[in-house]
Design a protein around this motif. Structure first.
Motif, PDB file in Angstrom:
ATOM      1  N   LEU A 187       0.832  -1.160  -0.044  1.00 27.90           N
ATOM      2  CA  LEU A 187       0.104  -0.004   0.150  1.00 27.90           C
ATOM      3  C   LEU A 187       0.746   1.222   0.125  1.00 27.90           C
ATOM      4  O   LEU A 187       0.493   2.201  -0.602  1.00 27.90           O
ATOM      5  N   ARG A 188       2.141   1.341   0.730  1.00 29.55           N
ATOM      6  CA  ARG A 188       2.854   2.413   0.611  1.00 29.55           C
ATOM      7  C   ARG A 188       3.442   2.616  -0.820  1.00 29.55           C
ATOM      8  O   ARG A 188       3.831   3.770  -1.109  1.00 29.55           O
ATOM      9  N   ALA A 189       3.647   1.545  -1.460  1.00 27.73           N
ATOM     10  CA  ALA A 189       4.100   1.677  -2.820  1.00 27.73           C
ATOM     11  C   ALA A 189       3.017   2.144  -4.053  1.00 27.73           C
ATOM     12  O   ALA A 189       3.570   2.381  -5.142  1.00 27.73           O
ATOM     13  N   CYS A 190       1.762   1.730  -3.776  1.00 32.46           N
ATOM     14  CA  CYS A 190       0.746   1.772  -4.784  1.00 32.46           C
ATOM     15  C   CYS A 190      -0.066   3.185  -4.305  1.00 32.46           C
ATOM     16  O   CYS A 190       0.202   3.985  -3.568  1.00 32.46           O
ATOM     17  N   SER A 191      -1.061   3.640  -5.620  1.00 30.97           N
ATOM     18  CA  SER A 191      -1.663   4.793  -5.411  1.00 30.97           C
ATOM     19  C   SER A 191      -2.904   4.375  -4.679  1.00 30.97           C
ATOM     20  O   SER A 191      -3.589   3.474  -5.162  1.00 30.97           O
TER      21      SER A 191
END
Length: 278
Positions: free
Chosen positions: A91-95
């Protein structure tokens, strides 16, 4: 707001905090009638587990959250499965896109910030925010909220997104006897106003009325002697989409605010919003 509901009979359809709302009605001089239009909320354990496994193995470019309750259910299951850290990392890496202030607050609690959020608490508001971004060929994971979201899914697919859905929990209808009692009270003019705190309550009541061949009578009652009251925009939208043309709703999506707005209505200080169905 003291005694502004004097003598008014108010049907409360929400199972959550019903007694608390009832006390508020009584304090304002009204008569609460407990008429649940929604049963239990069940965690969809098997589907959620398989959805999380797929999420971890095939992380999407976008994650869209529509309820804080759904987000909490997802992380609770992820912790149970021992994959919470992996999920958080993804989630930290996605939009991230979010609908509703409760959803945004649930994300912030986990140090996650959405880059898109609705501007008015509605699905349409969320779509307006997403429209500013390129979604062609993007994989999107959509967390639903106990009900399908055909409008949002169709829009995402129209943008060329590959949409996956995850449904952490399902709303269950109450017993037919409870819906029959509520329907009889509304059609028979036994209540002055009816409050709704979620869209599924509206759906279950409308489906029951249609099954009983009394949908037109119900809609006529809600357009005439009985005032429909919604806790917020999303619930109000459910009423509009069901064919109810006027709904009283507070600007802030709070149960207490809903009752205050109802008191203001009977004091001549507030009016329901009229809208053409569809």
């Amino acid at each position: 707001m003291a005694r502004r509901l004097e003598g008014k009979r108010i049907a409360l359809t929400g199972p959550r905090r019903a007694e608390e709302l009832g006390k508020l009605v009584e304090n304002m001089g009204g008569i609460p009638l407990y008429r649940p239009a929604q049963g239990t909320v069940l965690l969809d354990d098997e589907d959620l587990r398989s959805g999380l496994v797929h999420w971890i193995q095939h992380p999407p470019e976008w994650s869209i959250f529509t309820t804080g309750m759904g987000l909490e259910a997802i992380f609770s299951m992820a912790e149970n499965m021992g994959v919470a850290q992996q999920l958080w990392d993804h989630l930290r890496a996605c939009s991230i896109a979010a609908r509703g202030y409760k959803t945004v607050n649930a994300l912030k609690k986990r140090q996650l910030l959405p880059i898109v959020r609705d501007d008015d608490g509605s699905t349409e508001g969320l779509i307006r925010g997403l429209a500013e971004h390129q979604l062609q060929d993007q994989e999107v994971l959509l967390q639903l909220h106990g009900d399908p979201a055909p409008r949002l899914v169709a829009w995402l697919e129209e943008q060329g997104a590959v949409c996956r859905q995850i449904l952490p929990y399902r709303h269950i209808a109450p017993a037919d006897e409870q819906l029959t009692q509520l329907l009889a009270d509304l059609i028979g003019g036994q209540v002055d106003a009816v409050t709704f705190t979620s869209a599924p309550q509206v759906r279950f009541l409308m489906e029951h009325a249609e099954k009983q061949g009394q949908l037109n009578e119900l809609l006529a009652a809600l357009e005439g002697p009985v005032l429909p009251v919604a806790v917020g925009r999303i619930t109000a939208m459910g009423l509009y989409e069901a064919g109810v043309p006027r709904v009283l709703a507070p600007k802030e999506e709070r149960m207490g605010s809903m009752m205050v707005e109802l008191a203001r209505y009977y004091a001549g200080e507030a009016q329901p919003l009229m809208r053409t169905p569809g």
